[in-house]
Design an enzyme around this catalytic site. Structure first.
Site, PDB file in Angstrom:
ATOM      1  N   LYS A  14      13.921 -12.142   3.064  1.00 24.70           N
ATOM      2  CA  LYS A  14      14.115 -10.760   2.635  1.00 24.70           C
ATOM      3  C   LYS A  14      15.125 -10.622   1.476  1.00 24.70           C
ATOM      4  O   LYS A  14      14.766 -10.905   0.347  1.00 24.70           O
ATOM      5  CB  LYS A  14      14.451  -9.891   3.852  1.00 24.70           C
ATOM      6  CG  LYS A  14      13.269  -9.979   4.835  1.00 24.70           C
ATOM      7  CD  LYS A  14      13.232  -9.058   5.988  1.00 24.70           C
ATOM      8  CE  LYS A  14      11.860  -9.231   6.656  1.00 24.70           C
ATOM      9  NZ  LYS A  14      11.879  -9.441   8.084  1.00 24.70           N
ATOM     10  N   TYR A  68      11.695 -11.427  16.822  1.00 24.48           N
ATOM     11  CA  TYR A  68      10.579 -11.850  15.971  1.00 24.48           C
ATOM     12  C   TYR A  68      11.087 -12.892  14.988  1.00 24.48           C
ATOM     13  O   TYR A  68      12.138 -12.716  14.373  1.00 24.48           O
ATOM     14  CB  TYR A  68      10.024 -10.644  15.202  1.00 24.48           C
ATOM     15  CG  TYR A  68       8.882 -10.965  14.267  1.00 24.48           C
ATOM     16  CD1 TYR A  68       7.649 -11.375  14.768  1.00 24.48           C
ATOM     17  CD2 TYR A  68       9.027 -10.848  12.887  1.00 24.48           C
ATOM     18  CE1 TYR A  68       6.586 -11.665  13.910  1.00 24.48           C
ATOM     19  CE2 TYR A  68       7.979 -11.126  12.025  1.00 24.48           C
ATOM     20  CZ  TYR A  68       6.755 -11.531  12.538  1.00 24.48           C
ATOM     21  OH  TYR A  68       5.708 -11.805  11.682  1.00 24.48           O
ATOM     22  N   ASP A 125      18.561 -16.568  13.344  1.00 25.99           N
ATOM     23  CA  ASP A 125      17.547 -16.096  12.415  1.00 25.99           C
ATOM     24  C   ASP A 125      18.113 -14.863  11.715  1.00 25.99           C
ATOM     25  O   ASP A 125      18.129 -13.771  12.271  1.00 25.99           O
ATOM     26  CB  ASP A 125      16.246 -15.774  13.161  1.00 25.99           C
ATOM     27  CG  ASP A 125      15.146 -15.318  12.206  1.00 25.99           C
ATOM     28  OD1 ASP A 125      15.436 -15.158  11.000  1.00 25.99           O
ATOM     29  OD2 ASP A 125      14.012 -15.117  12.672  1.00 25.99           O
TER      30      ASP A 125
END
Ligand SMILES: *Cc1c(COP(=O)(O)O)cnc(C)c1O
Length: 435
Positions: free
Chosen positions: A269, A146, A241
């Site tokens: 995050k 994702y 990522d």
């Protein structure tokens, strides 16, 4: 039974004005049933809901809170910035340089970095940059990985899309979809085939070096080594990522764990310490293609926002000063071993994965190495397990395909409670109480 009366009321009210009652679909508890708890406060390892239930939290806002909720230093840093300086200027500030300097120090592959407001923005911008730099159009991603909700990535994406059983999304045009090629995680041949059949046209390969959005699926070192070699040979930009893994699996992220240097890295995050921040960075030569130096356009009214920079900067300072990673590893091992003992005692053979303080218990006996094996999990058993844990005050991510995060604030007592709850919840999920 858990009393969620006030949460139920709020959920009904929310659904009238917010689609599904939530601002991010994974929060809606769709795959586990029941009502999402509406939260009023987070502190350290705990979260309290509007009905007064307190949980030991392993979601940590889905990744950012490696040093726990409302860490006093982070709160103080935000407060100071707000009081002394203000909340936003749309003009450069010194805080942005400080954070950028710290990031480039911590992650050597990042020579220059650009701040954005979310992980989604970081990955979208990184592939635009890779395309601008290489003057090629296609990207390769991996099934089950994702990379946020940008159109180019919603092709067999993990996490929310996977949980909701919608591997790609209406609204993504065929034109966009055709430029995203899907390879199989941990399978270098699948990548070679795509590169061969799109010779000279692949701009970037983007990967979660530790998959975190199909449950936790570590990649194999030799796979990443081969990927790096392939990218070098074909002039393809390799993007890690690390929105989830950055500052999580090690201070320097997954690239430190594996000793592989990507060309570009995306972050999110933890880098925002609980405020909305994303970033992308890497080789100077590539990064200087971004405007205003270069011609690849990318901008943001609130990018580098002072409050967000302070929260991220303070979090990264705590992590680099205190080096909590050995301690996090120890705690994570305790949980892993505890769960393993429980599984043995109950005669269950389920797959557990872990890298540092992110882990996953898959409800399958298959060895999980990619999307297909992750997807062999029994999500109904997971749902029963999840609800058993919640009843016992353990707040897990409400999906089989998410990570369990341990923070520096989880105490041994918290972890032992969690291990005990794991035993009972597994009994419930597999109906073993009367066996
Ligand atoms: C969470 C996540 C994203 C998206 O970040 P948002 O801030 O939710 O937009 C992208 N990539 C990975 C690996 C993630 O875990």
């Amino acid at each position: 039974m858990l009393n969620l009366n006030k949460s139920k009321e709020l959920f009904e009210r929310a659904k009238k004005v917010i689609p599904g009652g939530v601002n991010s679909p994974v929060r809606a508890f769709n795959s586990v049933g029941g009502t999402p708890a509406f939260v009023t406060r987070g502190e350290g390892a705990y979260m309290t809901d509007v009905d007064g239930n307190t949980y030991i939290d392993y979601v940590g806002s889905w990744g950012p809170f490696i040093v726990g909720h409302a860490h006093p230093r982070v709160v103080a840093a935000i407060e100071k910035t707000m009081k002394v300086h203000g909340t936003s200027f749309g003009a450069p500030t010194e805080l942005e340089i400080e954070l950028a300097e710290l990031i480039t120090k911590i992650v050597p592959s990042i020579e220059m970095v650009r701040m954005v407001n979310s992980g989604t923005e970081a990955t979208m911008s990184a592939i635009r940059l890779a395309r601008g730099y290489t003057k090629r159009e296609k990207i390769i991603k991996f099934e089950g990985c994702y990379h946020g909700h940008g159109d180019s990535f919603l092709i067999k994406a993990g996490s929310g899309a996977l949980t909701l059983g919608a591997p790609s999304s209406p609204g993504v045009t065929e034109g966009t979809a055709k430029d995203t090629l899907n390879a199989t995680y941990n399978d270098i041949e699948s990548v070679r085939e795509l590169v061969e059949s799109n010779k000279g046209n692949v701009a970037a390969i983007i990967i979660e070096a530790v998959g975190g959005n199909m449950g936790v699926v570590p990649s194999k070192k030799e796979f990443l080594v081969a990927l790096r070699e392939l990218c070098d040979k074909e002039g393809i930009v390799l993007i890690f990522d690390e929105v989830m893994t950055g500052f999580r699996v090690a201070l320097g992220g997954a690239q430190e764990v594996y000793g592989i240097t990507p060309d570009l890295t995306t972050l999110g995050k933890i880098i925002g310490g609980g405020l909305p921040v994303g970033a992308y960075g890497g080789k100077k030569e590539i990064m200087e293609c971004i405007s205003p130096v270069g011609t690849v356009y990318q901008a943001g009214t609130l990018s580098g926002n002072p409050l967000a920079m302070s929260a991220g900067l303070e979090t990264l300072k705590i992590l680099s000063e205190e080096n909590p990673y050995p301690e996090l590893e120890k705690k994570a091992v305790m949980v892993e071993e505890g769960f393993k003992n429980n599984l043995q005692k109950l005669g269950l053979n389920l797959c557990q994965t872990r890298v540092g303080s992110m882990s996953c218990l898959f409800f399958t006996d298959k060895d999980v190495v990619d999307f297909e094996t992750a997807n062999s999990s029994d999500t109904q058993k997971f749902a029963a397990y999840f609800n058993g844990m919640l009843e016992r005050g353990i707040y897990l991510a409400c999906s089989q395909f998410e990570a369990m995060f341990i923070s520096t604030k989880h105490t041994e007592e918290d972890l032992q409670k969690t291990i005990d709850a794991n035993y009972e919840s597994l009994e419930i999920a597999y109906k073993l109480q009367n066996a």
